[in-house]
Scaffold this active site. Structure first.
Site, PDB file in Angstrom:
ATOM      1  N   SER A 264       0.581  -1.090   0.027  1.00 30.73           N
ATOM      2  CA  SER A 264       0.061   0.440   0.047  1.00 30.73           C
ATOM      3  C   SER A 264       0.664   1.493   0.244  1.00 30.73           C
ATOM      4  O   SER A 264      -0.022   2.043  -0.395  1.00 30.73           O
ATOM      5  CB  SER A 264      -0.961   0.196   1.326  1.00 30.73           C
ATOM      6  OG  SER A 264      -0.780  -1.122   1.903  1.00 30.73           O
TER       7      SER A 264
ATOM      8  N   HIS B 196      -2.159  -2.483  -6.281  1.00 34.56           N
ATOM      9  CA  HIS B 196      -2.522  -2.285  -4.657  1.00 34.56           C
ATOM     10  C   HIS B 196      -4.218  -2.586  -4.830  1.00 34.56           C
ATOM     11  O   HIS B 196      -5.521  -1.921  -5.319  1.00 34.56           O
ATOM     12  CB  HIS B 196      -3.058  -1.223  -4.536  1.00 34.56           C
ATOM     13  CG  HIS B 196      -2.838  -0.706  -3.129  1.00 34.56           C
ATOM     14  ND1 HIS B 196      -3.264   0.834  -3.308  1.00 34.56           N
ATOM     15  CD2 HIS B 196      -3.084  -1.138  -2.303  1.00 34.56           C
ATOM     16  CE1 HIS B 196      -3.760   0.538  -1.495  1.00 34.56           C
ATOM     17  NE2 HIS B 196      -3.391  -0.567  -0.686  1.00 34.56           N
TER      18      HIS B 196
ATOM     19  N   GLU C 255      -5.380  -0.671  -7.808  1.00 34.31           N
ATOM     20  CA  GLU C 255      -4.361   0.381  -8.032  1.00 34.31           C
ATOM     21  C   GLU C 255      -3.187  -0.404  -8.793  1.00 34.31           C
ATOM     22  O   GLU C 255      -3.259  -0.787  -8.310  1.00 34.31           O
ATOM     23  CB  GLU C 255      -3.902   1.142  -7.056  1.00 34.31           C
ATOM     24  CG  GLU C 255      -4.696   2.996  -7.006  1.00 34.31           C
ATOM     25  CD  GLU C 255      -4.318   3.308  -5.481  1.00 34.31           C
ATOM     26  OE1 GLU C 255      -4.175   5.372  -5.685  1.00 34.31           O
ATOM     27  OE2 GLU C 255      -3.995   2.825  -4.420  1.00 34.31           O
TER      28      GLU C 255
ATOM     29  N   ASN D 212      -3.479   6.774  -0.598  1.00 35.30           N
ATOM     30  CA  ASN D 212      -3.391   6.837   0.320  1.00 35.30           C
ATOM     31  C   ASN D 212      -2.544   8.112   0.616  1.00 35.30           C
ATOM     32  O   ASN D 212      -2.414   9.019   2.107  1.00 35.30           O
ATOM     33  CB  ASN D 212      -2.536   5.516   1.058  1.00 35.30           C
ATOM     34  CG  ASN D 212      -3.609   4.844   1.229  1.00 35.30           C
ATOM     35  OD1 ASN D 212      -4.161   4.732   1.824  1.00 35.30           O
ATOM     36  ND2 ASN D 212      -2.898   2.841   1.358  1.00 35.30           N
TER      37      ASN D 212
END
Ligand code: CAA
Length: 696
Positions: free
Chosen positions: A406, A427, A439, A477
């Site tokens: 991540s 991801h 992702e 993130n």
């Protein structure tokens, strides 16, 4: 006649065949052609009935969404529907593929409707921020009653032929080719001297407790207005003569057409289709993938394996011990049992997936046939590098080696192998077999066909794949951390986590950021804060109250205590008052005099942080297009679809206004609120993020 409608005679039946690929959207040419076709049939001596069918893969997928927001062109769809219904000839619609929105409204204007067994119908306009605008809210309730019509319209769901038959939307299910079946059905009607059967002449539907239904639908929409507005339109069908009901429907439709919600949802509709279409990969063939390897069988690894099995792929899962391998198998079996319960797979498919398509093993050699391996082990660079070294040794040439990290640097992970061009980040979001976002993290040396394969795999798994470059946290993130910091600062300055969560839920987020932290586990962010502490700029403001919670063993939902208190068996939590005490103590320690925040200010600051970070991510080339950022937020972070995503929200709010907010906030904290150069540039040029989408 336009060339979108083909006219032919079959005895005393005129056939109007719609040919507007790919999905027969009701463009202006199609509407004109249909109106002209009706005129021609009525003037054609000997014609007693009209059959409307679609060419290709659908009857009609609805209004041409590309025309929305442009000046409407005649003939208008409601007029066309009325014109079809008013025909003195018998009109039959024969449906196949989808008949959605305006497509179903055209069908409802016919006097009889038949459909293939695989046909699907629906009025999905609420998902575009609209209501049916061509009589759907007036005709459907006259067919199936107000209650069922509200169910269909406010959910926007697709109904299969069987459900449509049960509701009276179609008269018969027929197996044949749509034109053949339609002709045969129409001949029977003519032979039986069947009468015209205009839906508008059916009795008005029963009244409901309209205000109660309206309130209920409004609440369920979490801020989305179109479903509730649809209730009022159906109310009109019950209370007003047909013509007046149509006018009321039109009024509501036109009002919604002007809203930001309509613009946001239509942006999301097209962005969702564009996001996985990367111009640079247009001519790059993907590698063949039939067998997937998964390293690590925890929640994430098991979720990824489940997603792959559900997509018909074979899976080899690697764990460290026999016991862990068995636990992973049980986790996957549990996930598949859930899919069976929800009707996504049959019992037979479930048992085949488990017995034939899955192996859980402890030997690296289990991965030697895999076409693509996804690593989902502990989030630590040394551990990841060790795993990739082993993969390099065991995987066949041409196999793709993917990491589900991540945050970590995919370039560094790739460097642990002798084949960095085969390494990529995939991801997934937990639970991986449910969440739609993927992702695709493209590292410096990742080969083009590896990226193309990742997108092809995403599609096969039913995910919305978004390209991201390598940075700490990738697109999603990175934005989350920025907003979370903005939320932390507001807490230090006087807001409570609970007010922030509630204000952001009112904005439309599925959950507030503190409730999300409780769900994810507070220990994860704690570990990251500790990891980053050494390199942190002294100007960065970081709250310590969450560390204190962790020090006390309060890790969120999994320990029953976090920002909220969780009782076993109850959904959601209640605010933990001890959190407020911790925050108050920290304010005293830091010498902060708390101030109050309005919900609007909370939303504004949170969104300003998100947009600013989004602009930085774009400026750095981590995200290629603003729509990529929008899709990450909508599909992975519970961002309200009806706002179109953060970058679209910023466009609609006005980029100069967002920048002015950031500059104002910067007077208190210049370090955190440094405006993204791209945002300044766009404001200076009078351009928007959408302009960048168009340039791409
Ligand atoms: N108008 C214009 N283009 C449309 C369209 C529409 N209504 N529906 C689909 N398309 C386009 C897509 O953008 C896509 O174009 P590209 O190939 O250029 O990307 C192409 O048709 C194929 O669509 P999908 O990739 O989505 O194909 P699919 O097979 O996965 O799904 C579908 C097909 C079920 C029809 C899906 O596209 C869909 O749900 N479309 C929207 C349907 C809809 O919302 N209709 C209601 C319109 S509103 C209305 O009708 C209001 C009114 O009363 C006036």
């Amino acid at each position: 006649m336009t060339d979108k409608i083909h006219y032919r005679r079959d005895g005393d039946i005129a056939v109007l065949r719609i040919a507007n690929p790919p999905v027969n959207a009701l463009s202006q040419e199609v509407r004109t052609g249909l109106a002209e076709g009706m005129n021609r049939a009525e003037a054609d001596t000997g014609v007693r009935a009209v059959l409307i069918v679609g060419d290709g893969r659908a009857f009609i997928a609805g209004a041409d969404i590309r025309e929305f927001g442009k000046p409407p062109q005649e003939p208008h769809l409601p007029d066309l529907c009325n014109r079809i219904e008013a025909s003195p000839l018998i009109v039959v619609a024969s449906l196949h593929g989808v008949s959605l929105g305006g497509g179903l409204e055209v069908a409802l204007s016919a006097h009889y409707r038949i459909a293939q067994p695989t046909a699907r119908v629906g009025l999905p306009e609420v998902h575009l921020g609209l209501i049916p605008g061509a009589g759907g809210t007036q005709r459907l309730p006259r067919i199936c009653g107000a209650k069922d019509a509200i169910g269909v319209i406010t959910s926007g769901r697709h109904l299969g032929a069987r459900d449509a038959l049960a509701l009276g939307i179609i008269d018969e299910i027929t197996e044949n080719d749509p034109e053949e079946a339609g002709l045969s059905y129409t001949r029977t009607l003519l032979a039986e001297a069947a009468a015209r059967r205009p839906v508008s002449e059916l009795p008005a539907p029963e009244p409901l407790d309209w205000d109660a239904v309206y309130e209920e639908v409004l609440k369920k929409g979490r801020g989305q207005i179109s479903p509730a507005a649809a209730v009022r339109a159906v109310q009109a069908s019950s209370e007003l003569p047909f013509v007046d009901g149509l006018a009321e429907e039109r009024r509501i439709f036109n009002d919604l057409m002007q809203t930001d919600q309509r613009k946001g949802m239509i942006h999301a509709f097209f962005a969702e289709r564009q996001v996985s279409n990367l111009p640079e990969l247009k001519d790059t063939p993907a590698r063949q993938v039939e067998q997937i390897g998964v390293v690590g069988g925890g929640t994430m690894g098991a979720g990824i394996a489940t997603a792959a099995l559900l997509a018909g792929l074979r899976v080899a899962l690697l764990e460290m011990t026999q016991q862990a391998a068995q636990a992973a198998g049980e986790r996957i079996a549990g996930n598949l049992a859930g899919a069976l319960k929800r009707g996504k797979i049959t019992a037979e498919q479930q048992s085949r997936m488990l017995s034939e398509n899955l192996i859980c093993d402890t030997r690296d050699a289990a991965l030697s046939d895999a076409d693509l391996v996804i690593e989902a082990v502990f989030e630590d660079m040394d551990v990841k590098r060790e795993v990739f070294g082993r993969l390099d040794a065991v995987c066949k040439p041409g196999a793709i080696l993917a990491t589900n990290t991540s945050y970590l640097d995919v370039n560094e992970i790739a460097a642990a192998t002798a084949r960095p061009s085969d390494v990529i980040g995939l991801h997934f979001f937990s639970p991986a077999h449910v969440m739609k976002l993927l992702e695709v993290v493209v590292a410096d040396k990742t080969a083009g066909d590896v990226t193309a394969t990742a997108f092809a795999l995403g599609k096969r798994l039913g995910k919305t794949a978004v390209r991201s470059g390598v940075c700490d946290g990738f697109i999603g993130n990175r934005l989350l951390n920025a907003c979370r910091s903005a939320a932390d600062h507001m807490v230090l300055d006087g807001a409570s986590p609970f007010q922030i969560d509630s204000a952001l839920q009112d904005f439309g987020f599925a959950m507030g950021p503190f409730a999300v932290s409780d769900l994810a586990g507070l220990d994860i962010a704690w570990a990251m804060r500790k990891r980053r502490a050494a390199g942190r700029d002294p100007r960065e403001r970081v709250g310590r109250y969450a560390d204190k919670l962790c020090e006390a063993g309060h890790f969120g939902q999994k320990t029953g205590e976090g920002f909220y208190l969780y009782e076993k068996g109850r959904r959601g939590g209640t605010p933990d008052p001890r959190v407020i005490d911790l925050i108050k103590a920290e304010r005293v320690e830091r010498g902060i005099t708390p101030r109050s925040f309005s919900d609007a200010e909370i939303q504004r600051r949170y969104m300003a942080a998100m947009v600013n970070e989004g602009a930085k991510v774009l400026g750095e080339g981590i995200a290629g297009r603003p729509l990529d950022v929008d899709m990450v937020q909508i599909f992975g972070y519970g961002f309200p679809r009806y706002r179109g995503g953060p970058m679209k929200w910023a466009d609609m709010t006005g980029l100069p206004e967002v920048l002015a907010d950031i500059d104002r906030f910067a007077q208190e904290d210049a370090y955190f609120w440094s405006a993204a150069p791209l945002l300044r540039e766009l404001v200076a040029q009078g351009r928007t993020f959408d302009d960048l989408n168009r340039d791409a």
